[in-house]
Design a protein around this motif. Structure first.
Motif, PDB file in Angstrom:
ATOM      1  N   ALA A   4       6.538   2.708  -0.883  1.00  0.00           N
ATOM      2  CA  ALA A   4       5.380   1.857  -0.609  1.00  0.00           C
ATOM      3  C   ALA A   4       5.676   0.954   0.586  1.00  0.00           C
ATOM      4  O   ALA A   4       6.824   0.607   0.858  1.00  0.00           O
ATOM      5  CB  ALA A   4       5.037   1.022  -1.840  1.00  0.00           C
ATOM      6  N   PRO A  51       2.492  10.357  -3.017  1.00  0.00           N
ATOM      7  CA  PRO A  51       2.798   9.345  -4.044  1.00  0.00           C
ATOM      8  C   PRO A  51       4.260   8.946  -4.136  1.00  0.00           C
ATOM      9  O   PRO A  51       4.564   7.810  -4.513  1.00  0.00           O
ATOM     10  CB  PRO A  51       2.325  10.015  -5.352  1.00  0.00           C
ATOM     11  CG  PRO A  51       1.327  11.050  -4.911  1.00  0.00           C
ATOM     12  CD  PRO A  51       1.813  11.530  -3.586  1.00  0.00           C
ATOM     13  N   GLU A  58       0.840  -1.198   0.000  1.00  0.00           N
ATOM     14  CA  GLU A  58       0.000   0.000   0.000  1.00  0.00           C
ATOM     15  C   GLU A  58       0.872   1.244   0.000  1.00  0.00           C
ATOM     16  O   GLU A  58       2.052   1.198   0.336  1.00  0.00           O
ATOM     17  CB  GLU A  58      -0.932   0.013   1.215  1.00  0.00           C
ATOM     18  CG  GLU A  58      -0.207  -0.076   2.551  1.00  0.00           C
ATOM     19  CD  GLU A  58      -1.159  -0.235   3.716  1.00  0.00           C
ATOM     20  OE1 GLU A  58      -2.167   0.482   3.754  1.00  0.00           O
ATOM     21  OE2 GLU A  58      -0.879  -1.079   4.597  1.00  0.00           O
ATOM     22  N   GLN A  59       0.264   2.355  -0.363  1.00  0.00           N
ATOM     23  CA  GLN A  59       0.965   3.628  -0.383  1.00  0.00           C
ATOM     24  C   GLN A  59       0.886   4.284   0.995  1.00  0.00           C
ATOM     25  O   GLN A  59       0.143   3.858   1.870  1.00  0.00           O
ATOM     26  CB  GLN A  59       0.356   4.544  -1.448  1.00  0.00           C
ATOM     27  CG  GLN A  59       0.457   3.999  -2.861  1.00  0.00           C
ATOM     28  CD  GLN A  59       1.889   3.716  -3.266  1.00  0.00           C
ATOM     29  OE1 GLN A  59       2.760   4.570  -3.129  1.00  0.00           O
ATOM     30  NE2 GLN A  59       2.143   2.514  -3.765  1.00  0.00           N
ATOM     31  N   GLN A  60       1.675   5.342   1.160  1.00  0.00           N
ATOM     32  CA  GLN A  60       1.683   6.067   2.428  1.00  0.00           C
ATOM     33  C   GLN A  60       0.941   7.393   2.292  1.00  0.00           C
ATOM     34  O   GLN A  60       0.843   7.975   1.203  1.00  0.00           O
ATOM     35  CB  GLN A  60       3.112   6.327   2.892  1.00  0.00           C
ATOM     36  CG  GLN A  60       3.875   5.055   3.263  1.00  0.00           C
ATOM     37  CD  GLN A  60       5.117   5.363   4.059  1.00  0.00           C
ATOM     38  OE1 GLN A  60       5.033   5.685   5.243  1.00  0.00           O
ATOM     39  NE2 GLN A  60       6.276   5.260   3.431  1.00  0.00           N
TER      40      GLN A  60
END
Length: 279
Positions: free
Chosen positions: A253, A249, A163-165
């Motif tokens: 990740a 973005p 997942e992204q932060q």
């Protein structure tokens, strides 16, 4: 080398004082000094420089300190896992960071419980970075770790979720209405410095950010306007109305992995890992 000698040496190397090390080991100082001298003679190297004012590690001593810690952890892990294997009721100990991967953990436990031959799973909730140590020293059989925050070197792993932060800000912050921000913008928030998490030795890295030990403490500091933080986007569900989140973005990740010791031969661990990867 005997484990007793390694424990003696680690105590002296960490305290850099024979008197304090002897107190820590609950023994007299003269036999401790003799034991270290005997170890040096057997290895044929000088491990410690001794002066009337100080004790310091030699380069060889620094190497032995690092290796001795690994060896003693392995011995303790073997003891703990052996006792657990002999328990009347078989089970698996799973370590995970409190608050992290909550939804994944719940699904994993439910799915595993439905498997034929499933054993009891004891969940150890711990602070950031602690689950890796629990797995390496044998207090846990399997762990949920998150790269790049946790080190998985020397462990077997399976990737479960990436997942992204997001950056967590106080509600109403000027950046909170943005659709996204960059890492450069986050690090430029001098009025909201990123937190400092403890290292494995218990100390904190240098920096302007507040020292934190858990997410409850961190989120309260953010709500008070004292810090910001980069967290996996799944932690959004734990936030209250006094926080705002914005995607970052270009932040690394975060991958949640299930990890276990490479020498594990536990059928229960293998079944739990298979269930996790199936999810």
């Amino acid at each position: 080398m005997e484990t007793r000698e390694l424990r003696y040496f680690v105590a002296v190397a960490e305290e850099l004082h024979f008197g304090r090390a002897a107190q820590r080991l609950a023994m007299a100082q003269p036999p401790l000094s003799r034991a270290i001298q005997q170890l040096e003679r057997r290895l044929g190297v000088v491990l410690l420089h001794r002066t009337p004012r100080a004790v310091t590690l030699t380069e060889a001593g620094a190497v032995l300190l690092r290796e001795a810690r690994v060896a003693l952890d392995a011995v303790e892990a073997a003891e703990r896992r052996t006792r657990r294997a002999a328990a009347a009721e078989p089970g698996v100990v799973l370590a995970t960071k409190a608050g992290a991967s909550r939804e994944l953990l719940s699904k994993l436990l439910d799915a595993y419980a439905a498997e034929p031959g499933a054993v009891a799973v004891e969940v150890m909730l711990c602070g950031p970075g602690e689950q890796e140590g629990l797995l390496r020293d044998g207090r846990a059989d399997v762990a949920l770790l998150q790269r790049p925050f946790d080190t998985t070197a020397g462990l077997d792993t399976e990737d479960l979720h990436t997942e992204q932060q997001v950056v967590v800000l106080p509600a109403g912050h000027p950046l909170s209405t943005r659709p996204r921000v960059s890492m450069a913008e986050v690090t430029a928030l001098t009025d909201l410095p990123l937190p400092r998490w403890p290292r494995r030795d218990g100390g904190y890295p240098d920096g302007p950010g507040p020292q934190v030990r858990d997410h409850t403490q961190l989120f309260q500091l953010i709500a008070l306007g004292r810090a910001c933080a980069l967290v996996p986007e799944s932690l959004r569900a734990q936030l209250r109305g006094d926080h705002a989140t914005v995607p970052v973005p270009d932040a690394p990740a975060v991958t949640t992995v299930i990890a276990w010791p490479p020498h594990s031969r536990s059928t229960a661990v293998a079944d739990l890992v298979r269930t996790a990867t199936r999810l």
